[in-house]
Design a protein around this motif. Structure first.
Motif, PDB file in Angstrom:
ATOM      1  N   VAL A   1       0.698  -1.430   0.016  1.00 62.05           N
ATOM      2  CA  VAL A   1       0.078   0.116   0.151  1.00 62.05           C
ATOM      3  C   VAL A   1       0.942   1.057  -0.139  1.00 62.05           C
ATOM      4  O   VAL A   1       1.997   1.308   0.549  1.00 62.05           O
ATOM      5  CB  VAL A   1      -0.568  -0.240   1.380  1.00 62.05           C
ATOM      6  CG1 VAL A   1      -2.250   1.417   1.058  1.00 62.05           C
ATOM      7  CG2 VAL A   1      -1.855  -1.232   1.258  1.00 62.05           C
ATOM      8  N   CYS A   2       0.572   2.360  -1.296  1.00 66.97           N
ATOM      9  CA  CYS A   2       1.176   3.372  -1.333  1.00 66.97           C
ATOM     10  C   CYS A   2       0.034   4.622  -0.148  1.00 66.97           C
ATOM     11  O   CYS A   2      -0.905   4.908  -1.140  1.00 66.97           O
ATOM     12  CB  CYS A   2       1.893   3.563  -2.708  1.00 66.97           C
ATOM     13  SG  CYS A   2       2.737   2.576  -3.210  1.00 66.97           S
ATOM     14  N   VAL A   3       1.413   5.145   0.445  1.00 61.73           N
ATOM     15  CA  VAL A   3       0.388   6.722   0.988  1.00 61.73           C
ATOM     16  C   VAL A   3       1.172   7.897   0.549  1.00 61.73           C
ATOM     17  O   VAL A   3       2.398   8.043   0.211  1.00 61.73           O
ATOM     18  CB  VAL A   3       0.754   6.183   2.426  1.00 61.73           C
ATOM     19  CG1 VAL A   3      -0.308   8.081   2.977  1.00 61.73           C
ATOM     20  CG2 VAL A   3       0.023   4.976   3.156  1.00 61.73           C
ATOM     21  N   VAL A   4      -0.341   8.421  -0.352  1.00 61.29           N
ATOM     22  CA  VAL A   4       1.122  10.096  -1.033  1.00 61.29           C
ATOM     23  C   VAL A   4       0.175  10.907  -0.491  1.00 61.29           C
ATOM     24  O   VAL A   4      -1.606  10.584   0.582  1.00 61.29           O
ATOM     25  CB  VAL A   4       0.608   9.967  -2.225  1.00 61.29           C
ATOM     26  CG1 VAL A   4       1.417   8.421  -3.534  1.00 61.29           C
ATOM     27  CG2 VAL A   4      -0.858   9.857  -2.979  1.00 61.29           C
ATOM     28  N   GLY A   5       0.392  12.269  -0.915  1.00 63.13           N
ATOM     29  CA  GLY A   5      -0.343  12.931  -0.005  1.00 63.13           C
ATOM     30  C   GLY A   5       0.514  13.876   0.370  1.00 63.13           C
ATOM     31  O   GLY A   5       1.969  14.148   0.218  1.00 63.13           O
ATOM     32  N   PRO A   6      -0.537  15.991   0.562  1.00 64.93           N
ATOM     33  CA  PRO A   6       0.863  16.177   0.870  1.00 64.93           C
ATOM     34  C   PRO A   6       1.843  16.542   2.614  1.00 64.93           C
ATOM     35  O   PRO A   6       1.517  16.006   2.810  1.00 64.93           O
ATOM     36  CB  PRO A   6      -0.115  18.180   0.932  1.00 64.93           C
ATOM     37  CG  PRO A   6      -1.509  17.206   0.872  1.00 64.93           C
ATOM     38  CD  PRO A   6      -1.071  15.675   0.456  1.00 64.93           C
ATOM     39  N   SER A   7       2.689  17.337   2.045  1.00 65.23           N
ATOM     40  CA  SER A   7       3.866  17.200   3.804  1.00 65.23           C
ATOM     41  C   SER A   7       2.762  17.924   4.830  1.00 65.23           C
ATOM     42  O   SER A   7       1.994  18.763   4.588  1.00 65.23           O
ATOM     43  CB  SER A   7       5.282  17.672   2.709  1.00 65.23           C
ATOM     44  OG  SER A   7       4.972  18.884   1.816  1.00 65.23           O
TER      45      SER A   7
ATOM     46  N   THR B   1      -8.193  15.617  -4.430  1.00 67.47           N
ATOM     47  CA  THR B   1      -6.949  14.600  -4.828  1.00 67.47           C
ATOM     48  C   THR B   1      -6.379  14.644  -6.039  1.00 67.47           C
ATOM     49  O   THR B   1      -5.010  15.209  -6.434  1.00 67.47           O
ATOM     50  CB  THR B   1      -7.481  12.937  -4.624  1.00 67.47           C
ATOM     51  OG1 THR B   1      -8.083  12.713  -3.862  1.00 67.47           O
ATOM     52  CG2 THR B   1      -6.464  11.642  -5.162  1.00 67.47           C
ATOM     53  N   ARG B   2      -7.165  15.566  -6.902  1.00 60.74           N
ATOM     54  CA  ARG B   2      -7.229  15.714  -8.278  1.00 60.74           C
ATOM     55  C   ARG B   2      -6.272  17.095  -8.388  1.00 60.74           C
ATOM     56  O   ARG B   2      -5.354  17.062  -8.859  1.00 60.74           O
ATOM     57  CB  ARG B   2      -8.774  16.263  -8.421  1.00 60.74           C
ATOM     58  CG  ARG B   2      -9.464  15.609  -9.883  1.00 60.74           C
ATOM     59  CD  ARG B   2      -9.868  15.705 -10.519  1.00 60.74           C
ATOM     60  NE  ARG B   2     -11.197  16.800  -9.886  1.00 60.74           N
ATOM     61  CZ  ARG B   2     -12.889  15.738  -9.196  1.00 60.74           C
ATOM     62  NH1 ARG B   2     -12.680  13.733  -9.791  1.00 60.74           N
ATOM     63  NH2 ARG B   2     -13.099  16.197  -8.631  1.00 60.74           N
ATOM     64  N   ALA B   3      -6.336  17.777  -7.235  1.00 63.69           N
ATOM     65  CA  ALA B   3      -5.122  19.022  -6.644  1.00 63.69           C
ATOM     66  C   ALA B   3      -4.242  18.756  -7.078  1.00 63.69           C
ATOM     67  O   ALA B   3      -3.454  19.839  -7.506  1.00 63.69           O
ATOM     68  CB  ALA B   3      -5.850  20.028  -5.868  1.00 63.69           C
TER      69      ALA B   3
END
Lengths: 231, 253
Positions: free
Chosen positions: B40-46, B242-244
């Motif tokens: 599972v990869c977790v992405v997102g802004p800092s 998510t799109r942004a």
């Protein structure tokens, strides 16, 4: 002194490098050398051990442990070592704690060295990135194992230059024991000088200090370069 | 990948995980299941709480609420021997955090020797095998300073997998690397995935997440905003945030 009149160098040699006086008093100086070396080593070992132990306790990050350690380190570094020796030797007997000259000098200098050693090792611990202990803890090492296998070996390398300097500086202060009549090199030389009416024993004491501390410094330097090499 | 049956025991399960520093909430109730063998990869802004979440999974950070269940054991319960638990959870850090005073082999064998009390020769054998798996057996006696960033990170992976963990946590493993060494680390991670390791990966490598992950989690402001197969999350994100976020990433490349 009889004999022909002497020039300046002759007088200097006769006053400070008098072979006859040297021959008479060298056993006293040598006896002092052993006291100085013995006390210097005893102070270095006990002071370093106590200082490292304090740094480890401080690293446990309990305020009730850290605050007294900080206070101890600051006070011991602020007071002149001479004052501490005098307090142990002359003031403590008044409250029922008597110490020999050797003991009070050893204890005073040990505490001073411990204070400096604690600050150096603590500085070394602080200089490490937090990730070092986190990595160790993430593999299941306990706090103590992390300390001994990961943190301290690196902290020592950072702390080594200030530590060796301080060990030498504090060991040299064994000479302060002369105020409580400790028979170390300088004290013996001073008594010999008064008895002989000639300062040659002081020259011998200076030579003895060089003979003791220059090898110590060379050893410290070798240790430092060896440790740096292994990065 | 089809969703695993619901009754299958998750290797890692976060239940209502919360973390707050005073009044600042960095995790606002995270629910997440990672199944055995899943990546599972977790992405997102800092600042979205990704790393905090990961660090709660082996209690490098203590959560302030909820549960962390690893292989059926709630590790947030009092009385849990966290040092035993941590041997089953490998962690790889952004800054590698190799021990600079030890060789690559020394780094890899430290926990074997200290925690598992393995005798020297056995620890070395296992350590060399782990270095072999990351392609660095020939660097066993090099110190970290003599290795490139990518090599250091591979040693760090070897240090974790030598303990045969059931779960691996990766905290932005390629973010501190030169671009030319990112690939070698991702390759090792892919191989690890193929060997059946369960992996939770916080990453900014969108290409890697898209190609290699079984599932992608998008986090923002301490919560999971969206999750699903990479094709869905990257190809047809449902949420504006998510799109942004993805637009900023893909726009930049």
């Amino acid at each position: 002194m009889d004999g022909p009149p002497m020039d300046g160098f002759g007088r200097l040699a006769d006053t400070f490098f008098n072979a006859e006086v040297a021959a008479r008093y060298w056993p006293d100086i040598l006896a002092g050398v052993w006291i100085t070396i013995g006390l210097g080593i005893a102070v270095s070992i006990a002071g370093l051990a106590f200082g490292v132990a304090l740094a480890i306790l401080r690293a446990m990050q309990r305020p009730w442990l850290a605050l007294p350690i900080i206070a101890f380190a600051d006070i011991m570094r602020a007071l002149p070592p001479l004052v501490i020796i005098i307090v142990f030797f002359f003031a403590f007997p008044l409250i029922g704690i008597s110490m020999s000259a050797f003991m009070s000098t050893w204890l005073a200098l040990t505490l001073v060295l411990a204070a400096y050693a604690e600050e150096s090792v603590w500085g070394g611990i602080l200089s490490l990135p937090r990730g070092q202990s986190e990595a160790a803890r993430s593999t299941g090492l306990t706090w103590g194992q992390t300390m001994s296998a990961v943190v301290l070996p690196q902290a020592f390398r950072v702390a080594l230059p200030p530590l060796t300097n301080r060990v030498i500086a504090v060991s040299k202060n064994v000479a302060l024991g002369s105020v409580v009549a400790l028979s170390e090199v300088l004290n013996n030389a001073q008594s010999a000088t008064s008895t002989a009416g000639n300062p040659t024993p002081l020259t011998m004491a200076a030579a003895a200090y060089l003979a003791i501390f220059i090898p110590a410094m060379l050893f410290a330097r070798r240790l430092e370069t060896r440790m740096q090499w292994r990065v | 990948m089809t969703a695993p049956p619901i009754l299958e025991l998750a290797m890692l399960e976060l239940v209502g995980l919360r973390k707050a520093y005073g009044s600042l909430e960095v995790l606002r109730g995270i629910d997440l299941r990672v199944h055995p063998g899943e990546m599972v990869c977790v992405v997102g802004p800092s600042g979205s709480g990704k790393s905090s979440m990961l660090r709660c999974c082996n209690r490098l950070e203590e959560s302030t609420g909820g549960q962390v269940v690893v292989d059926g054991v709630d590790i947030t319960k009092p009385g849990v021997d966290i040092n035993t638990v941590r041997q089953r959870i490998g962690m790889v850090f952004q800054q590698f955090n190799l021990y600079p005073h030890l060789t690559a082999l020394g780094n890899v064998t430290l926990a074997l020797r200290k925690v598992q009390n393995k005798p020297g020769p056995e620890a070395e054998k296992l350590g060399l095998a782990a270095l072999e798996r990351v392609g660095l057996a020939d660097k066993a006696h090099a110190h970290p300073a003599q290795l490139s960033g990518g090599q250091q990170q591979r040693v760090a992976i070897a240090r974790a997998i030598v303990l045969e963990p059931k779960l691996m946590l990766f905290d932005e493993p390629t973010s501190a690397l030169d671009p030319e060494t990112v690939g070698e680390v991702l390759k090792v991670m892919r191989e690890l995935r193929e060997s059946g390791m369960t992996m939770l990966v916080v990453t900014h490598e969108m290409g890697f997440a898209r190609a290699a992950a079984d599932r992608v989690i998008f986090m923002d402001a301490g919560a999971i905003v969206e999750e699903g197969p990479p094709a869905e999350v990257f190809g047809a994100p449902k949420h504006d945030r998510t799109r942004a976020f993805l637009a900023r990433y893909t726009g930049g490349h």
